[in-house]
Structures are given as C-alpha cells and as structure tokens.
Design an enzyme around this catalytic site. Structure first.
Site, short mmCIF file in Angstrom:
data_model
loop_
_atom_site.label_atom_id
_atom_site.label_comp_id
_atom_site.label_asym_id
_atom_site.label_seq_id
_atom_site.Cartn_x
_atom_site.Cartn_y
_atom_site.Cartn_z
N ASP A 13 70.20 73.79 65.83
CA ASP A 13 69.99 73.13 64.63
C ASP A 13 71.26 72.19 64.08
O ASP A 13 71.56 72.01 63.00
CB ASP A 13 69.76 74.04 63.47
N LYS A 16 70.26 67.77 66.91
CA LYS A 16 69.97 67.36 68.40
C LYS A 16 68.82 66.26 68.21
O LYS A 16 69.02 65.21 68.91
CB LYS A 16 69.66 68.33 69.23
N GLY A 40 63.11 73.43 66.75
CA GLY A 40 62.53 72.56 65.73
C GLY A 40 63.63 71.42 65.39
O GLY A 40 64.80 71.70 64.97
N HIS A 41 63.18 70.28 65.77
CA HIS A 41 64.08 69.15 65.93
C HIS A 41 63.51 68.21 64.67
O HIS A 41 62.51 67.64 65.03
CB HIS A 41 64.12 68.44 67.21
N GLN A 227 67.79 74.86 71.42
CA GLN A 227 68.67 75.55 71.43
C GLN A 227 70.15 75.33 71.48
O GLN A 227 70.44 73.97 71.57
CB GLN A 227 68.39 76.99 72.12
P1 GDP Z 1 67.95 70.16 65.90
O1 GDP Z 1 67.35 71.36 66.11
O2 GDP Z 1 69.35 70.39 66.53
O3 GDP Z 1 67.44 69.00 66.30
O4 GDP Z 1 68.44 70.11 64.31
P2 GDP Z 1 67.44 70.45 62.99
O5 GDP Z 1 66.39 69.30 62.92
O6 GDP Z 1 66.65 71.72 63.21
O7 GDP Z 1 68.46 70.77 61.84
C1 GDP Z 1 69.20 69.48 61.56
C2 GDP Z 1 68.91 68.86 60.04
O8 GDP Z 1 70.08 68.26 59.59
C3 GDP Z 1 67.65 68.20 60.06
O9 GDP Z 1 66.90 68.43 58.92
C4 GDP Z 1 68.30 66.61 60.07
O10 GDP Z 1 67.44 65.79 59.41
C5 GDP Z 1 69.50 66.81 59.37
N1 GDP Z 1 70.50 66.33 59.66
C6 GDP Z 1 70.88 65.60 61.02
N2 GDP Z 1 72.27 64.71 60.97
C7 GDP Z 1 72.63 64.81 59.53
C8 GDP Z 1 73.67 64.40 59.04
O11 GDP Z 1 74.60 63.78 59.52
N3 GDP Z 1 73.62 64.48 57.62
C9 GDP Z 1 72.76 65.33 56.97
N4 GDP Z 1 73.00 65.48 55.48
N5 GDP Z 1 71.45 65.76 57.64
C10 GDP Z 1 71.67 65.65 58.86
P1 IMO Z 2 66.64 74.26 67.95
O1 IMO Z 2 66.21 73.79 69.33
C1 IMO Z 2 68.26 78.00 66.05
C2 IMO Z 2 66.86 81.76 67.96
C3 IMO Z 2 66.15 82.47 67.13
C4 IMO Z 2 66.46 84.04 67.43
C5 IMO Z 2 66.97 83.82 69.02
C6 IMO Z 2 65.87 84.00 70.11
O2 IMO Z 2 65.93 73.97 66.77
O3 IMO Z 2 68.34 74.31 67.84
P2 IMO Z 2 63.32 83.15 70.62
O4 IMO Z 2 62.35 82.80 69.62
O5 IMO Z 2 63.86 81.77 71.26
O6 IMO Z 2 63.26 84.18 71.60
O7 IMO Z 2 64.59 83.62 69.68
O8 IMO Z 2 67.13 82.23 69.30
N1 IMO Z 2 66.47 80.38 68.08
C7 IMO Z 2 66.96 79.20 67.30
N2 IMO Z 2 67.97 78.99 66.42
N3 IMO Z 2 67.59 76.67 66.54
C8 IMO Z 2 66.69 76.92 67.58
O9 IMO Z 2 66.42 75.98 68.15
C9 IMO Z 2 66.43 78.06 68.10
N4 IMO Z 2 65.44 78.55 69.04
C10 IMO Z 2 65.62 79.91 68.98
O10 IMO Z 2 66.22 82.59 65.72
O11 IMO Z 2 67.54 84.35 66.93
MG MG Z 3 66.39 72.84 65.11
#
Ligand code: GDP
Ligand code: IMO
Ligand code: MG
Length: 436
Positions: A13, A16, A40-41, A227
C-alpha cells in the site's frame, strides 16, 4: 528495451498503483507478475474536471492507460469470478479492457482454496497471519505441491477433471476431517471452472513469448508488483508474509522474462510506514501520532477495508529494500501527509537488547524485539500539494527527502504530494533512456 520493474519497499500500500498509472502512458505493456486479488491498488484520475477513483485488485493498474497492453503473468494466482467482475466493472465505466492477456501457465484459485484460507486462519487463532481470505496461500501451496489447476487446463476437460479429482482427494480430507467443513464436489468445481473458459479463451496467451518479442522490437515493458518487499515469502517477515515473491526478482520468474533484460527497478516508499495484518513492525505507533497518520493518510485497506497499522519511516527497511531489489530509483509517496508535524522522526537503526543494528537483524526474533533509534527532523507547515518541483517544497520537506535518500542508499526520483495523477514531483526521469 527498456524493461522496468516496480515494487513496494515496505509492507504494501505504498502507492504502487498511482506510480504505475503515472508511467502507463509511456509504456507499451504493464505486467502483473505475482499475487492475486489480495492486492488493492488505487488510482485517482481527473476526468471532465471530476476526480474518479479506481480500485484494482487482480488487473494491472496499466489497464487504465488506453495504449498499454495489460498482462497477467504466469506468477499470478487468478480467481476467475473476480477477474470477470473487475473487467465488467471497468467496462461499465468506459475503460477498454479488450487488450488484456492472461498467461496460460497462471494458476487458478478454486473456490475450495478460499474456504481453506479462511478456516486455516480461524484454526490458527492467536497465531493467524491476518490474510485477506482470498485463497492466495492455499493456491500457491498447491502450485508447489504440484496439485494446482492452471488456466490452460480449462481447455482440456478430461485433464481438468483429473486434476480437480487429484486435488480434492487430498483437500477434502483436510476440509472434512480436520476443519469439519463441507467437502467440495468435483462436478461442481469442474462445472464452475468450465463456465469461464469461453469468455477467457481470447485472452489466453504465451505471455512470456509476447513480452520477449515486445522487448526485441524495442517496446517498453513495466512489471508491477503486488504486495511488497517485507511481505515477500523469501525475504519478508516470515511467516507474516504473503505466499509469493513480491521483490524485483519475482518479475522474472513470474513472467518468463530473464534478469538480463531488466533495465531498472523502481521502489515505492511511503513517507511513513503502514502494515495490514499481523506481524512485527518496529516503528508502529499506538498513540495519537498513529491515529494522525491513519486519518490524514486515509489508511484503510483497499481490499478488506481494515484499518492499517501506522508508524514512522523506517530507513533500515528502506535500505534493505534497496539491496534486495537492486533499486535504481525510489518514489516517495504521501509526503503531504506529514505536513503539520513539529518534528518528523525517522528510524535510522534498531536497538535489540542494547545492541545497535544498522541492517535488518538476521534473526526474526531480534526483529520482533527491535526498538527504533530515531533521528528527529524538523517539520513543515506549508501545504505542499500544489508543489510540482523539488525547489518549491519547503526547506524542511526537502531536507527530509534528502536525509531519507542518504539513509536508503538510492536516489529519490519522484515525490508524491497527493493522490491525484498529477500530484507528483519528478526529480529524475523514471523511464530509463532507450539503450542504444
Ligand atoms: P498500492 O497497493 O501500493 O497501489 O497502494 P494503495 O492504493 O493500496 O494505497 C495507497 C493510497 O495512497 C491510495 O489511496 C492512493 O490514492 C494514495 N496515494 C498515493 N500516492 C499518494 C500521495 O502522494 N499522497 C496522498 N495523500 N495519497 C497518495
Ligand atoms: P498491495 O498490492 C498490504 C498482507 C495481508 C496479510 C498477508 C498475507 O495492495 O500492496 P494473503 O491474503 O496475501 O495470504 O495475506 O499479506 N497483504 C497485503 N498487505 N497490501 C497488500 O497488497 C497485501 N496483500 C497481502 O494483510 O498480512
Ligand atoms: Mg494496496
């Protein structure tokens, strides 16, 4: 050329999805190479003056870039019902998904593995991993145990049936006798899987060949990790990890593109740290600052909605990510979230029982007992969301980035100052120059 790998530097998170989307317009292919719908991106796009939010789970974020071919590589585990749900959802919002390619060698998450994931967690009780419950772990276990079901099996019904029978001969014992749940019926599983075959058929490809040929033609391929480094099954905080290789090396095994073809590795590093699920987290905050980061950064899971655990930046983790992934460029995201703090602590090393550790302790037990050693950097108050160059940032925000850069040992090429597509500062081009 070039081939670029994009990975998460911490526990996921990091942003990416946004970084992939940023590069999407200038690359020809975006490849998801590991994980499944545990990811979850989030991508936020401005359309007709309105901010539109997209949450991608199984599909690579590049699917939102019109000229880019999205690819699901062999290293991914696919829940077919989720795949079609996600495609339908995007189509309904006007996104063209017709170019998607899916590896014939990718493994399928059958429904019984979702059940096993959930009951295993329940069975583990206090020792649970905190998985997303999507059947990821059991499906990778099946792959290694050689009782997995692959995409190509959908097109050979007798073989599919044989494989489901073989898997269930073993799994039903576990489900019924150990977990005391309903056994799965071979006919039902086979029928469900076959129901997806026709719609999937035009997408199925030898994706390793497609990508190899694209690179031969001089096209650009971006590999987007799910991840992150510390959730990697080999290099993360085992057993509190996911079940795939989320580090840069996973891009090769998960796609069939060899290491000699990779040109650069971009790691995404959040300006602070978050983690979902169980496991060690040295800089975790249980106080008002933790709550501040969660609220200001909207740190709630994109996949499960769980509140994310929050803490300060850990540069021991950052340095580790540099080494394990061979990072060429970092993107620091969410710097805007740190605005308004008197001082910003940065973890530079750990104290473990009175001994200083500048690198990740080799022994996991030491990591569980690590106390962060902080350097306190002066904070800033100015709103930075409108900054588009490094020089526009307040001096203390610049100093924060430069100190982190020094500690993690690779250059910071971009800085996120907001969730929107354009809310980014680019210091160095992220796409490497085309090799002569
Ligand atoms: P990922 O799993 O690595 O793709 O990240 P997620 O989407 O799960 O979580 C990142 C969150 O941060 C999302 O809600 C994005 O919209 C938000 N985000 C990404 N870059 C920035 C930033 O530079 N500033 C802020 N405030 N939010 C950001
Ligand atoms: P993105 O791509 C954050 C964590 C789960 C748990 C562990 C194992 O959005 O960064 P699983 O269901 O994969 O067997 O769970 O990994 N986990 C993540 N945490 N971001 C993710 O993906 C994750 N995908 C799995 O919370 O601790
Ligand atoms: Mg994510």
């Amino acid at each position: 050329m070039p081939a670029i790998v994009l990975v998460g530097a911490q526990w996921g998170d990091e942003g990416k999805g946004k970084a992939t989307d940023l590069l999407g317009s200038s690359v020809d292919y975006v490849v998801k190479f590991n994980g499944g719908n545990n990811a979850g991106h989030t991508v936020v796009i401005e359309k007709d003056g309105k901010r539109e939010k997209y949450a991608l789970h199984l599909l690579p974020s590049g699917i939102l870039s019109p000229n880019c071919v999205p690819v699901i590589g062999n290293g991914v585990v696919i829940d077919l019902s989720v795949l079609f749900e996600e495609l339908d959802g995007l189509e309904a919002r006007g996104v063209d998904t017709s170019k998607l390619l899916v590896s014939a060698n990718a493994h399928i998450i059958p429904s019984y593995n979702r059940t096993i994931d959930k009951v295993t967690e329940r069975f583990l009780g206090k020792r649970r991993i905190g998985t997303t419950g999507r059947g990821i772990g059991p499906t990778y276990a099946d792959k290694m145990n050689r009782i997995g079901i692959r995409i190509q099996d959908l097109y050979d019904e007798p073989i599919l049936r044989q494989k489901v029978e073989a898997a269930l001969a073993f799994k039903n014992q576990v489900l019924a006798k150990i977990y005391n749940t309903r056994a799965a019926a071979v006919d039902e599983v086979v029928a469900e899987l076959l129901s997806y075959a026709d719609r999937l058929a035009p997408m199925v490809a030898d994706t390793s060949l497609v990508l190899g040929q694209a690179l031969d033609r001089g096209e650009t391929v971006l590999f987007e990790a799910g991840q992150a480094t510390l959730l990697d099954v080999d290099h993360g905080t085992y057993p509190y990890v996911t079940s795939s290789n989320a580090v840069s090396a996973g891009a090769c095994t998960g796609s069939g593109v060899p290491p000699t073809r990779i040109d650069s590795v971009i790691a995404i590093l959040k300006a602070y740290t978050t983690r979902v699920g169980e496991g060690p987290f040295p800089t975790e905050l249980h106080d008002d600052f933790g709550e501040f980061l969660r609220k200001t950064g909207a740190e709630y899971g994109t996949t499960t909605g769980r509140p994310r655990r929050c803490g300060w930046m850990d540069t021991v983790v950052g340095r580790y990510a540099t080494r394990i992934n061979g990072v060429t460029d970092f993107v620091i995201t969410k710097l805007d979230v740190l605005t308004g703090l008197e001082t910003v602590p940065v973890c530079v090393a750990y104290d473990v029982g009175g001994v200083r550790h500048d690198e990740m302790p080799v022994n996991q037990t030491d990591f569980h007992h690590a106390t962060p050693i902080y350097e306190e950097l002066p904070g800033w108050w100015e709103d930075i969301t409108a900054c588009r160059s490094f020089e526009e940032l307040p001096a203390n925000a610049q100093a924060y980035v430069l100190r982190v850069e020094e500690l993690i040992g690779a250059r910071v090429s971009a800085i996120g100052v907001g969730p929107g597509r354009d809310e980014i500062i680019e210091r160095h081009p992220l796409k490497p120059a085309v090799a002569g």
